[in-house]
Scaffold this motif. Structure first.
Motif, PDB file in Angstrom:
ATOM      1  N   LEU A  73       1.449  -3.729   4.533  1.00 42.50           N
ATOM      2  CA  LEU A  73       0.174  -4.234   5.052  1.00 42.50           C
ATOM      3  C   LEU A  73      -0.932  -3.211   4.841  1.00 42.50           C
ATOM      4  CD1 LEU A  73      -1.385  -6.331   6.784  1.00 42.50           C
ATOM      5  CD2 LEU A  73      -0.744  -4.987   8.758  1.00 42.50           C
ATOM      6  N   LEU A  74      -0.647  -1.952   5.249  1.00 38.29           N
ATOM      7  CA  LEU A  74      -1.657  -0.902   5.132  1.00 38.29           C
ATOM      8  C   LEU A  74      -1.992  -0.646   3.669  1.00 38.29           C
ATOM      9  CD1 LEU A  74      -0.398   1.651   7.754  1.00 38.29           C
ATOM     10  CD2 LEU A  74      -2.555   0.454   7.779  1.00 38.29           C
ATOM     11  N   PHE A  75      -0.954  -0.530   2.852  1.00 40.02           N
ATOM     12  CA  PHE A  75      -1.160  -0.162   1.466  1.00 40.02           C
ATOM     13  C   PHE A  75      -1.979  -1.218   0.733  1.00 40.02           C
ATOM     14  CE2 PHE A  75       0.384   0.049  -2.982  1.00 40.02           C
ATOM     15  CZ  PHE A  75      -0.078   1.324  -3.268  1.00 40.02           C
ATOM     16  N   SER A  76      -1.577  -2.494   0.873  1.00 36.59           N
ATOM     17  CA  SER A  76      -2.266  -3.511   0.080  1.00 36.59           C
ATOM     18  C   SER A  76      -3.693  -3.720   0.581  1.00 36.59           C
ATOM     19  CB  SER A  76      -1.476  -4.816   0.069  1.00 36.59           C
ATOM     20  OG  SER A  76      -1.318  -5.294   1.362  1.00 36.59           O
ATOM     21  N   SER A  77      -3.906  -3.661   1.919  1.00 36.95           N
ATOM     22  CA  SER A  77      -5.285  -3.875   2.349  1.00 36.95           C
ATOM     23  C   SER A  77      -6.130  -2.648   2.052  1.00 36.95           C
ATOM     24  CB  SER A  77      -5.368  -4.283   3.818  1.00 36.95           C
ATOM     25  OG  SER A  77      -4.342  -3.730   4.560  1.00 36.95           O
ATOM     26  N   GLY A  78      -5.535  -1.444   2.200  1.00 36.59           N
ATOM     27  CA  GLY A  78      -6.269  -0.234   1.862  1.00 36.59           C
ATOM     28  C   GLY A  78      -6.704  -0.251   0.412  1.00 36.59           C
ATOM     29  N   LEU A  79      -5.792  -0.695  -0.429  1.00 37.27           N
ATOM     30  CA  LEU A  79      -6.074  -0.754  -1.860  1.00 37.27           C
ATOM     31  C   LEU A  79      -7.219  -1.714  -2.165  1.00 37.27           C
ATOM     32  CD1 LEU A  79      -4.605   0.752  -4.060  1.00 37.27           C
ATOM     33  CD2 LEU A  79      -3.394  -1.357  -4.602  1.00 37.27           C
ATOM     34  N   SER A  80      -7.184  -2.896  -1.536  1.00 35.10           N
ATOM     35  CA  SER A  80      -8.232  -3.851  -1.900  1.00 35.10           C
ATOM     36  C   SER A  80      -9.592  -3.400  -1.388  1.00 35.10           C
ATOM     37  CB  SER A  80      -7.889  -5.265  -1.437  1.00 35.10           C
ATOM     38  OG  SER A  80      -7.219  -5.261  -0.240  1.00 35.10           O
ATOM     39  N   ILE A  81      -9.627  -2.761  -0.215  1.00 34.30           N
ATOM     40  CA  ILE A  81     -10.919  -2.267   0.267  1.00 34.30           C
ATOM     41  C   ILE A  81     -11.413  -1.150  -0.653  1.00 34.30           C
ATOM     42  CG2 ILE A  81     -12.128  -1.189   2.174  1.00 34.30           C
ATOM     43  CD1 ILE A  81     -10.125  -2.442   4.026  1.00 34.30           C
ATOM     44  N   LEU A  82     -10.480  -0.287  -1.043  1.00 36.80           N
ATOM     45  CA  LEU A  82     -10.820   0.822  -1.932  1.00 36.80           C
ATOM     46  C   LEU A  82     -11.479   0.311  -3.206  1.00 36.80           C
ATOM     47  CD1 LEU A  82     -10.255   3.861  -1.768  1.00 36.80           C
ATOM     48  CD2 LEU A  82      -8.329   3.485  -3.278  1.00 36.80           C
TER      49      LEU A  82
END
Lengths: 371, 386
Positions: free
Chosen positions: A93-102
């Motif tokens: 959850l953290l990784f994929s959402s962090g990535l898309s915001i990034l």
């Protein structure tokens, strides 16, 4: 959906970040709750020696059964299965959402191609791994080959969606048909759900299908995000619900991944009931017609509940029909001028009907348990 | 003391154990039924979903009866309403006793609802004039909930008892002055620790078998409360708003470093002790509270932008979980990755719902470019106009 102006984009980023943070805090709260439940559950089912010793001594248990139980005591392993899955899941959850915001935030500084390639590598790598390791396709339930498989598949699907979103956002690869932005994820999810046998991705697919026809069905948003004052939404929703229930039935009858049936039925049932109630409230002139339809749907699920011995369906159909019934009775009581008498009648009605329903539920509990 | 028939409670417990053994394929159906016949339980405990339904319906009945009575008496004064509420609370309690004596309701939803209704009625009635202090509320709540917990061995209510007990101590102690206000976190921590030390002993829980789950609840609550009392965020923000410290942003509380130590060390201590002692309660509480460390630190110090922290942290968690799952493929040191419970269908369904809720908030088509969106293409086969 024009994010051309920089200010608008900044606002949108902030909204996205706060949305994700809220999601994560919600997740943590939920996990907390689940944790407490799970702790209780494990303690609850700690087998107690003396109970089985006694039963064995009385000759109620065969010695082979008793041996099996004893072997359970001997092997005092603690299972951390769900703990590890929770960590993995939070990580994804953290990784994929962090990535898309990034990606959205640094759209002006990182090379677009670089970003695209990075996401594409994760997606392709993940799908390749899943494809290589998956067990042969079958219309029956296919177990995951290892415990990491399901989560990697989820990660790849989400990255693929981020990839599509990014393409659309930056290059308008699909022109200005915004429908495609939900259509492509929907097709991807549904295909992956069947191809790799994944319930969670199937649910994502159904959510996207609903979004594509214009309805939000995620559990927390179904009442908030939909505008039930629009007849289009009500009727679309009702049809969607019925269609999902039918797909569920077909899934079972034809044995096409029959373990997916419950997911379809569950979504379909809630959508159909909620839209039916919305119709009851909205279409004033023909409300009795909608009430009849509600009764019809409830009766259908009643037969399903009895057949499948499902207490869950029973509870859901009881509560939804009760809301509908209350509306009709109140409408009748307060339609003309409301007097003291109608308040008395309303209270009396609520008390008596609730008592009646309690007896109904108790009787049903007995009936379903017996068969 | 306890309102239920003890023999029936014992037999119900035994039946639960047998059901569990049956679900794990240890015993046969015949054995299950034979044992159940030999040890029957009169207690009425329906399926959990039916319990939810009965709970809601009983609450409707209780509150509507109150409404009807209030309508008939034509109440106007605050005292009248307050008296009426107390009366309803007592009636609910009497109904509860009758339901248990006559119909043997046990965790049926009906008894849960009547318990809560009775507590809610009485506490509301005391608060209706608005002159009831927080301390008095805590005292009344504690008295009621401890009585209900002892009489009905209800887990949720024993949690309320535990929390209200700590609240009583908090509100009494802070009346003593500035020194008390400064030391109240330490006092509460000490008392929570005491509760934990008493309640966490396995033999202690097993000796009080009908209350075993109530004490388990006390164990969890006390663990969480030890952490909460030492958490920097809780202490700073609470003392700022309750004791008017008027801290500016970036200003710390006295002994701030001590609370930072607590914030970071306590969950790790829980987690490590849990692993070395194979205590699931400690492991899970520790894991959950480790998330609290992250949130607390991030609230005051933004070392990294949120999205980079999320991506890095997420990657780290994935790696940790992956390594551990690999490592525990064969059970090691008494830990395993095997799914013990056979009822995995329900948990899979639940998991898929969580996935939808957290990942799947797809934007619905409500813009103007969505001619196909509406009813024209409803159902599964939308496509005509697209």
């Amino acid at each position: 959906m024009a994010y051309g102006l920089p200010q608008e984009r900044i606002i949108w980023h902030k909204r996205l970040v706060s949305l994700v943070w809220r999601k994560i805090t919600g997740c943590c709260l939920f996990a907390n709750l689940l944790n407490i439940l799970a702790i209780l559950f494990i303690h609850y089912f700690n087998m107690k020696h003396f109970v089985f010793d006694q039963l064995y001594a009385e000759g109620l248990l065969s010695s082979s059964s008793f041996e099996k139980i004893k072997s359970q005591w001997a092997n005092k392993l603690l299972s951390v299965h769900w703990e590890l899955r929770t960590i993995l899941y939070l990580g994804i959850l953290l990784f994929s959402s962090g990535l898309s915001i990034l990606v959205y935030k640094n759209i002006d500084t990182i090379g677009h191609q670089a970003v695209l390639i990075f996401i594409a590598i994760i997606t392709i790598g993940g799908f390749y791994y899943c494809y290589k390791n998956k067990l042969p396709f079958s219309m029956m339930k296919v177990e995951a080959p290892n415990s990491f498989f399901d989560y990697l598949l989820l990660l790849s699907c989400l990255c693929f969606i981020a990839f599509i979103g990014y393409l659309q956002y930056q290059y308008h690869a699909f022109g200005y048909r915004f429908g495609l932005v939900t259509f492509i994820p929907m097709v991807t999810f549904l295909f992956c759900a069947y191809f790799f046998d994944h319930l969670g991705i199937l649910s994502l697919g159904i959510t996207n299908l609903a979004a594509w026809v214009g309805i939000a069905v995620t559990p927390a948003d179904i009442l908030k995000a939909n505008d039930f004052n629009s007849p289009t939404i009500i009727i679309t929703g009702l049809l969607l619900g019925i269609a999902l229930v039918l797909i569920g039935k077909l899934t079972l009858m034809r044995n096409l991944k029959s373990h997916f049936a419950f997911t379809y039925t569950n979504f379909g049932m809630h959508i159909a009931f909620i839209c039916c109630l919305a119709g009851l409230f909205y279409f004033n002139a023909v409300y009795l017609l909608w009430f009849l339809m509600l009764i019809g749907i409830a009766f259908y699920f009643y037969t399903v509940a009895v057949k499948n011995k499902s207490f869950y369906l029973l509870l859901v159909l009881t509560l939804y029909s009760y809301i509908g019934l209350c509306y009709v009775v109140f409408r009748f009581l307060f339609y003309q001028a409301s007097s003291d008498g109608s308040f008395y009648a309303a209270f009396m009605y609520l008390i008596l009907s609730a008592i009646g329903l309690i007896y109904f539920l108790i009787a049903m509990n007995k009936k379903i348990k017996k068969t | 003391m306890i309102a239920y028939n003890k023999q029936s409670l014992d037999n119900l417990e035994l039946q639960d154990q047998l059901e569990d053994a049956f679900n794990k394929n240890f015993i046969s159906v015949q054995e299950l039924n034979l044992c159940k016949e030999k040890y029957p339980s009169k207690l009425y405990s329906p399926n959990p979903f039916v319990r939810i339904g009965l709970f809601i319906l009983t609450l409707i009945i209780t509150f509507c009866t109150f409404g009807l009575l209030a309508l008939m008496v034509q109440l106007s004064s605050e005292n009248g309403i307050s008296g009426m509420l107390i009366f309803s609370g007592i009636i609910s309690y009497i109904m509860l006793e009758i339901m248990i004596k006559a119909n043997h309701h046990y965790k049926s939803g009906v008894d849960d609802a009547l318990m809560w209704a009775s507590i809610i009625f009485i506490v509301t009635s005391l608060n209706i004039t608005g002159s009831f202090s927080a301390l008095m509320n805590a005292v009344v709540l504690f008295a009621l909930s401890i009585y209900f917990a002892i009489r009905f061995a209800n887990m949720a209510i024993s949690a309320v008892a535990c929390i209200s007990f700590l609240a009583v101590i908090f509100f009494t102690y802070i009346k003593l002055g500035t020194f008390a206000k400064a030391t109240v976190p330490f006092l509460l921590m000490g008392i929570s620790l005491l509760i934990y030390l008493v309640s966490s002993k396995k033999t202690f829980q097993e000796n009080r078998k009908y209350y075993a789950k109530c004490w388990l609840m006390a164990e969890i609550i006390s663990l969480v409360s030890i952490y909460t009392c030492g958490n920097y965020f809780v202490v700073r923000e609470l003392s700022n708003s309750m004791f008017n410290l008027n801290l500016q942003e970036g200003q710390s509380i006295p002994f701030g470093w001590l609370f930072w130590v607590f914030t970071i060390v306590v969950p790790l201590v829980y987690f490590i002790t849990g692993i070395s002692k194979k205590n699931m309660v400690l492991i899970r509480t520790g894991l959950t509270l480790i998330a609290a460390i992250v949130f607390t630190i991030r609230y005051y110090y933004r070392l990294l932008p949120a999205e980079i922290a999320m991506a890095l942290g997420g990657a780290l968690l994935i790696i940790i979980a992956y390594t551990l799952i690999r490592y525990l493929k064969k059970p090691k040191h008494g830990f395993s990755d095997i799914l013990i419970n056979k009822k995995s269908f329900a948990s899979k369904q639940l998991e898929s719902l969580i996935i939808v809720q957290t990942f799947g908030q797809a934007k619905t088509n409500t813009g103007n470019a969505t001619e196909f969106g509406g009813g024209t293409g409803g159902g599964g086969g939308a496509g005509g106009e697209f």
